[in-house]
Structure formats: C-alpha cells, structure tokens
Design an enzyme around this catalytic site. Structure first.
Site, short mmCIF file in Angstrom:
data_model
loop_
_atom_site.label_atom_id
_atom_site.label_comp_id
_atom_site.label_asym_id
_atom_site.label_seq_id
_atom_site.Cartn_x
_atom_site.Cartn_y
_atom_site.Cartn_z
N ARG A 63 3.87 -14.25 -5.88
CA ARG A 63 3.09 -14.13 -4.64
C ARG A 63 1.93 -15.12 -4.60
O ARG A 63 1.63 -15.72 -3.57
CB ARG A 63 2.57 -12.70 -4.46
CG ARG A 63 1.81 -12.51 -3.16
CD ARG A 63 1.72 -11.05 -2.79
NE ARG A 63 1.07 -10.23 -3.80
CZ ARG A 63 -0.24 -10.02 -3.85
NH1 ARG A 63 -1.03 -10.56 -2.96
NH2 ARG A 63 -0.75 -9.25 -4.78
N LEU A 91 -2.62 -10.54 0.52
CA LEU A 91 -2.88 -11.95 0.19
C LEU A 91 -3.61 -12.04 -1.15
O LEU A 91 -4.55 -11.29 -1.41
CB LEU A 91 -3.74 -12.59 1.29
CG LEU A 91 -2.97 -12.96 2.56
CD1 LEU A 91 -3.94 -13.33 3.67
CD2 LEU A 91 -1.98 -14.09 2.32
N HIS A 107 -5.73 -3.75 12.38
CA HIS A 107 -5.11 -2.57 11.75
C HIS A 107 -5.06 -1.43 12.76
O HIS A 107 -6.06 -1.15 13.43
CB HIS A 107 -5.93 -2.16 10.52
CG HIS A 107 -5.32 -1.01 9.80
ND1 HIS A 107 -4.19 -1.14 9.03
CD2 HIS A 107 -5.66 0.31 9.75
CE1 HIS A 107 -3.86 0.05 8.53
NE2 HIS A 107 -4.74 0.93 8.95
N ASP A 139 -10.75 -8.62 2.63
CA ASP A 139 -11.17 -8.84 1.25
C ASP A 139 -9.98 -8.53 0.34
O ASP A 139 -8.85 -8.43 0.83
CB ASP A 139 -12.43 -8.05 0.91
CG ASP A 139 -12.21 -6.55 0.97
OD1 ASP A 139 -11.03 -6.11 1.07
OD2 ASP A 139 -13.20 -5.80 0.91
N GLY A 141 -9.08 -5.86 -1.15
CA GLY A 141 -8.50 -4.53 -1.07
C GLY A 141 -7.52 -4.39 0.09
O GLY A 141 -7.26 -5.35 0.83
C1 GRF Z 1 0.32 -4.06 14.64
O1 GRF Z 1 0.32 -2.70 14.95
C2 GRF Z 1 -0.70 -4.36 13.58
O2 GRF Z 1 -1.85 -3.59 13.71
C3 GRF Z 1 0.05 -3.97 12.35
O3 GRF Z 1 1.34 -4.47 12.57
C4 GRF Z 1 1.60 -4.45 13.96
C5 GRF Z 1 2.05 -5.82 14.37
O4 GRF Z 1 2.55 -5.87 15.67
N1 GRF Z 1 -0.62 -4.45 11.19
P1 GRF Z 1 2.95 -7.27 16.32
O5 GRF Z 1 3.87 -7.99 15.33
O6 GRF Z 1 1.70 -8.05 16.59
O7 GRF Z 1 3.69 -6.93 17.57
#
Ligand code: GRF
Length: 207
Positions: A63, A91, A107, A139, A141
């Site tokens: 990775r 990452l 998120h 970050d 985490g």
């Molecule tokens: C979104 O809900 C984002 O918050 C999550 O993955 C989803 C991605 O959706 N981490 P898209 O690929 O932008 O349609």
C-alpha cells in the site's frame, strides 16, 4: 487552486465538485485517481476532460508503494489540495507527509460518531434520530482528523440505510463543494491556539 480527487466508486461527490466548483473562483480539478480501474468516478472525470489514472493494488508491492505512486502522480500535476470523495482506502502516512494539511475527506456521519465503513448502517442500527455528514482534514487515523464542517438532518423514523444514504447524498455534495470553495478562497485555517479546531470564514454561506 489545483485539486486532485481520489474516488473508489460511483463518484457522485466528484461530479458535484465538477458541476459546482470546477472552473469557478480559482478551483480547478486537474487529476482524478482511483484504486479501482472500473470506477464510475473515473468515467465521470474523463467525460469532463480531467486526466485520470487507476492505481490497482496488484500493480504495486504494498500500500505504501501504491500511495507513493499516487502522490507522485498528483505532485506531477501540481495538485495543491487532495479531496477524498468516497476513496475507500486508508492512505499511508508517507502520502500524507507529501500533502501536509492538504488532504480532506467527506464522511457520511456526524463524526466522531460512526467512523469507518458501514457508518450509515451503524447509525440506523443504533437508532439515532439525527444523521449527518462531515468534511474533515485527513490524518493517520480512520476519520479522526480535525473537522472542517458538518451538516445534519433529522430523520427520526429512519430504519432503512439506503433511504438515509439518499437523504445524506445532497448534504454531502453541498458541504464538500462548499468546503472546497472556501479552502480555495483561503477561508479555512487551523486555529493556532488549538490544532483540533478549524476556523472557517463565512461558514454556512451555502451557495
Ligand atoms: C459517500 O457517501 C462518502 O461519504 C463515502 O463514500 C460515498 C461515496 O459516494 N465515503 P460517491 O462515490 O461520491 O457517489
């Protein structure tokens, strides 16, 4: 501000950036990468004339090597801000060191509640009545970086994660594009007295 977007799937957040921020107010998406060669996100970027590249794990020894290859590709495009828009990989710290304080993520939960994958399912199972989305700096985490902005929606009867995701999607798109534009304007900065706190000028001034 030159932006690189990383996405693993559908790419609806990438599309929102392309539609609502790209080419305006100094925001320019100059690269779109993915860990998944077949990601719809890459098709969306190509349709907008954005250079794309896939970085499948099988092409790299580990990775860290993959992440350094992604970083080198973004650096070659002079990317100033990396946006994780549904990028479903952690990452490596070596990647983050290349873009200190310049990687953000969206998120689908009100962090620090429900970090990681399956957050909407967890929130529904928990019985929460207020759902939401968070844009934060990345970050080392899992969804632990300083919060830039959040937006919430009351769904007191929610029982179906798919319905909740549909309700959250427009919030994500609006919040992520707003934050990108605010960063481009220089309106987002860490609080010098408290690194956990992010000071955001004109917060809430949704377009
Ligand atoms: C979104 O809900 C984002 O918050 C999550 O993955 C989803 C991605 O959706 N981490 P898209 O690929 O932008 O349609």
């Amino acid at each position: 501000m030159r932006i690189g977007v990383l996405a693993s799937g559908e790419g609806s957040n990438l599309q929102a950036i392309l539609d609502q921020a790209h080419g305006r107010d100094g925001v320019e998406v100059v690269a779109a990468g993915s860990d998944k060669p077949g990601a719809r996100a890459l098709e969306r970027a190509q349709a907008a004339g954005i250079p794309t590249r896939a970085f499948p794990a099988a092409d790299h020894p580990d990775r860290r090597a993959r992440d350094l290859a992604i970083a080198a590709w973004l650096e070659a495009a002079d990317v100033e801000l990396v946006v994780l828009a549904g990028y479903m990989q952690l990452l490596d710290r070596a990647f983050l060191a290349r873009f200190p304080g310049r990687v953000i993520n969206v998120h689908p939960a009100l962090l620090p509640a429900f970090p990681g994958i399956g957050s909407v399912e967890q929130a529904v199972a928990y019985g929460v009545k207020v759902f939401g989305v968070t844009v934060h700096f990345v970050d080392e985490g899992v969804d632990t970086g300083p919060i830039i902005a959040q937006r919430a929606i009351e769904l007191p009867e929610a029982r179906d994660p798919a319905e909740v995701r549909s309700a959250l999607r427009p919030l994500e798109h609006a919040l992520l594009t707003e934050v990108v534009r605010l960063i481009a304007r220089g309106a987002v900065a860490p609080d010098p007295e408290d690194p956990r706190r992010v000071v955001v000028g004109r917060y809430g001034a949704a377009e």
